[in-house]
Design a protein around this motif. Structure first.
Motif, mmCIF file in Angstrom:
data_model
loop_
_atom_site.group_PDB
_atom_site.id
_atom_site.type_symbol
_atom_site.label_atom_id
_atom_site.label_comp_id
_atom_site.label_asym_id
_atom_site.label_seq_id
_atom_site.Cartn_x
_atom_site.Cartn_y
_atom_site.Cartn_z
ATOM 1 N N ALA A 181 1.683 3.468 -2.145
ATOM 2 C CA ALA A 181 2.986 3.436 -1.468
ATOM 3 C C ALA A 181 2.793 3.864 -0.010
ATOM 4 N N SER B 180 -2.846 -2.998 5.444
ATOM 5 C CA SER B 180 -2.067 -2.966 4.204
ATOM 6 C C SER B 180 -1.276 -4.264 4.014
ATOM 7 N N ARG B 181 -0.834 -4.873 5.120
ATOM 8 C CA ARG B 181 0.009 -6.056 4.972
ATOM 9 C C ARG B 181 -0.770 -7.228 4.339
ATOM 10 N N THR C 286 -1.217 -7.729 -0.393
ATOM 11 C CA THR C 286 -0.487 -8.587 -1.346
ATOM 12 C C THR C 286 -1.013 -10.022 -1.262
ATOM 13 N N HIS C 287 -1.325 -10.438 -0.049
ATOM 14 C CA HIS C 287 -1.859 -11.793 0.103
ATOM 15 C C HIS C 287 -3.205 -11.917 -0.576
ATOM 16 N N ILE D 177 -0.284 -11.253 -5.033
ATOM 17 C CA ILE D 177 0.782 -10.545 -5.761
ATOM 18 C C ILE D 177 2.022 -10.498 -4.862
ATOM 19 N N GLN D 178 3.179 -10.328 -5.499
ATOM 20 C CA GLN D 178 4.429 -10.314 -4.738
ATOM 21 C C GLN D 178 4.674 -8.961 -4.095
ATOM 22 N N ALA D 179 4.358 -7.909 -4.847
ATOM 23 C CA ALA D 179 4.622 -6.552 -4.343
ATOM 24 C C ALA D 179 3.430 -5.676 -4.677
ATOM 25 N N ILE D 180 3.280 -4.617 -3.890
ATOM 26 C CA ILE D 180 2.117 -3.737 -4.043
ATOM 27 C C ILE D 180 2.076 -3.082 -5.429
ATOM 28 N N GLU D 181 3.268 -2.935 -6.051
ATOM 29 C CA GLU D 181 3.331 -2.319 -7.392
ATOM 30 C C GLU D 181 2.534 -3.133 -8.419
ATOM 31 N N GLU D 182 2.303 -4.401 -8.105
ATOM 32 C CA GLU D 182 1.572 -5.254 -9.059
ATOM 33 C C GLU D 182 0.058 -5.122 -8.919
ATOM 34 N N ARG E 279 -2.909 -6.314 -11.640
ATOM 35 C CA ARG E 279 -3.710 -7.452 -11.154
ATOM 36 C C ARG E 279 -5.203 -7.108 -11.223
#
Ligand code: ATP
Length: 585
Positions: free
Chosen positions: A202, A224-225, A228-229, A233-238, A242
């Motif tokens: 986070a 960090s940006r 996800t790419h 994944i859609q959000a960092i929580e995933e 993953r």
């Protein structure tokens, strides 16, 4: 710049196969950079931090900091600020300001008291603790404790700051405050590198770059940006679900293939560069493209010229460190009501117990002193004398357990933190001895003196007996300190020290009267035997001695031999303690 080149670390485990905690980890971090190392539990974050902090040596590979190979020559302890995850590294009864002052006393030489006060105030303002500077550490909130741990790491103005789980377990607001604080301390120094290892994926935007570690493999390193790419994944929580979908080694190999193009993209000019996510190639995932902005900080090895870092301040002398530790320990005793009350109770209770045992039979001793040597008087007098003296020796062992057993094991995390900050194990040992020895001398002296006064003086020489009692307490305290230095927890150290005390009781020889051969093997190992038998020998020449030798049928050491052996026991205790303290390192 901090540079890791193919760093590996393997733990060998008894009766299990070796575990690779870090597998060819490579990345670099330029000066003025805040890096997050993210990974689930067991991913190797702490191992990585320990290698960087010099607490462990890498099994393979190279770590360079400002061009210096840390495998060849470790950094000066004042070049590193290590912030451990545990709050047990703090001394709860000190105030916030005292804690910072103490760290300054142990780490930075040549400062006047005013300079230390100024520096402590500056640090407390920097980490946002100035309003609670006079509060005890025990009253601080979890967030405040982390701020304090950071202030303690910063006392020497280090160029490399390493934080373990600094934001973990906090609420979202505190997490973002702590991440902002890390960013602030990164910019507060011209050439500082700050590394934060965390499980919390986070507030990543607060970091300049992120390393994703998974079962010892680097799976990603970049802004960090781009995370996800990269992981599609859609959000960092995933992220963690993953990562779990592929073996760590495959993530590692995949990163090695894409690393150069990502690094190149992070350094691009205004045009930016389109990158493929690894899944686009490997798993046939939806085609996604990312254009990385031009102004990302470069994470590649070719960083701009390093800004000069201020020289690390020298460490205080061994004597200065030891002296401060003694003063600090006495302050802690004074503040810790439970501890000083129990010490006081023991101090008073021990003579009372001895008196209760001796006083009912005291008249036998007075009758012998006044010349009555009839068997009806002599035998009970000899028995009273032997048992009274044994009781004092056993109480000296109790003092030893009380003084030494918890002393080191009870504050091991604190010791480890201070060790990483340049505390010398010998200074720590001297600090402990400087605290324990006056206490044990007072305890045994008061016990011996009370018994002598209450009984009107046991027959024989009182002074050598008093010396032997003190030495027994000193020798056994140092042996218990050694136990403490080798045990992981205070409870374990306490129970092992009691086992040693009971073994002394059984092997004393006064009770069992071992045959000569067995006795000569066992007696040199038994502290209580030398304290007791040396004391009995002081009765030689009095009418009590002969019945005593018939009563216990064991071999007695002369007082001189007893002193020598007790001093050897003390020396062994000191050496074993030092060995345990060095092993911790
Ligand atoms: N002294 C050791 N002996 C054997 N194995 C160890 C030792 N220290 C760590 N390990 C193992 O090495 C691996 C990495 O451990 P490490 O503590 O570095 O992970 P971590 O990411 O910091 O985990 P956590 O967040 O739970 O602290 C783990 O599997 C751990 O069990």
């Amino acid at each position: 710049m901090l540079e890791l080149i193919s760093v590996s670390h393997i733990f060998t485990r008894p009766a299990k196969e070796a575990l690779t905690a870090l597998d060819h980890v490579s990345f670099s971090v330029p000066a003025g950079h805040l890096l997050a190392v993210i990974g689930s539990t067991g991913s190797g974050k702490s191992t990585l931090l320990h290698l960087l902090a010099g607490l462990q040596h890498p099994g393979g590979g190279t770590v360079l900091f400002r061009g210096k190979d840390l495998g060849q020559a470790a950094l000066h302890p004042n070049e590193i600020g290590y912030v451990p995850a545990s709050d047990h590294v703090l001394s709860e009864v000190l105030t916030v300001r005292e804690s910072v002052m103490s760290a300054l006393m142990l780490r930075v030489a040549g400062q006047t008291k005013d300079e230390r006060v100024d520096r402590a105030s500056h640090l407390l303002v920097g980490v946002g603790l100035e309003n609670v500077a006079s509060h005890r550490v025990s009253t601080l909130s979890p967030t405040q404790k982390r701020r304090l741990k950071l202030a303690l790491a910063l006392v020497s103005d280090p160029s490399l700051v390493i934080c373990d789980e600094f934001t973990d377990g906090l609420d979202a607001k505190s997490q973002s405050e702590m991440a902002a604080l890390l960013k602030f301390i990164t910019t507060d120094h011209p050439a500082r590198v700050v590394i934060h290892a965390t499980q919390m994926a986070a507030n990543l935007a607060a970091y300049d770059t992120v390393v994703i570690l998974h079962e010892g493999h680097v799976c990603f390193h970049g802004p960090s940006r781009a995370v996800t790419h990269y992981f599609s994944i859609q959000a960092i929580e995933e992220l963690y679900p993953r990562l779990a979908k592929r073996p760590a080694s495959r993530w590692g190999e995949s990163w090695m293939r894409h690393r150069d193009s990502y690094y190149a993209a992070f350094k691009l000019g205004s045009a930016g560069e389109s990158l493929k996510a690894p899944d686009e190639e490997e798993d046939g995932a939806d085609s996604q493209r990312i254009t990385l902005p031009a102004n990302e900080k470069p994470a590649a090895p070719e960083a701009p010229a390093e800004p000069p870092a201020p020289a690390a301040p020298p460490l205080p002398s061994l004597q200065a460190q030891a002296q401060h530790l003694i003063q600090r320990r006495w302050t802690i005793l004074r503040r810790n009501q439970r501890e000083w009350t129990s010490q006081l109770i023991l101090l008073v209770l021990a003579p009372v117990v001895a008196a209760l045992l001796l006083l009912p039979n005291d008249h036998y001793l007075s009758e012998v002193t006044s010349g009555d040597t009839s068997p009806a008087v002599l035998w009970p007098a000899a028995y009273t004398c032997a048992m009274g003296w044994l009781l004092q020796i056993l109480l000296a062992l109790v003092f030893g357990v009380r003084n030494g057993a918890r002393e080191i094991a009870g504050e091991r995390p604190l010791y480890r933190r201070e060790l990483a900050g340049g505390l010398r194990p010998t200074a720590y040992l001297l600090g402990k001895l400087g605290f324990i020895l006056p206490i044990v001398i007072l305890q045994t002296f008061l016990l011996g003196l009370t018994v002598e006064i209450l009984t009107g003086g046991l027959p024989g020489f009182a002074l050598p007996r008093l010396l032997l009692l003190c030495l027994t307490g000193i020798a056994f305290s140092s042996l218990c300190l050694a136990v403490s230095a080798h045990c992981r927890t205070a409870e374990r150290a306490h129970s092992q020290a009691w086992t040693l005390a009971f073994a002394n009781l059984f092997l004393c020889g006064a009770l069992l009267g071992f045959p000569r051969v067995l006795g000569s093997v066992l007696h040199p190992l038994v502290t209580a035997h030398y304290g007791w038998s040396g004391g009995i020998e002081t009765l030689k020449g009095t009418p009590l001695f002969e019945p005593l030798t018939l009563l216990v049928r064991t071999w007695f050491a002369t007082p001189t031999l007893a002193v020598i052996v007790l001093l050897i026991h003390f020396g062994i205790g000191v050496l074993l303690t030092l060995r345990g303290l060095r092993k911790t390192h």
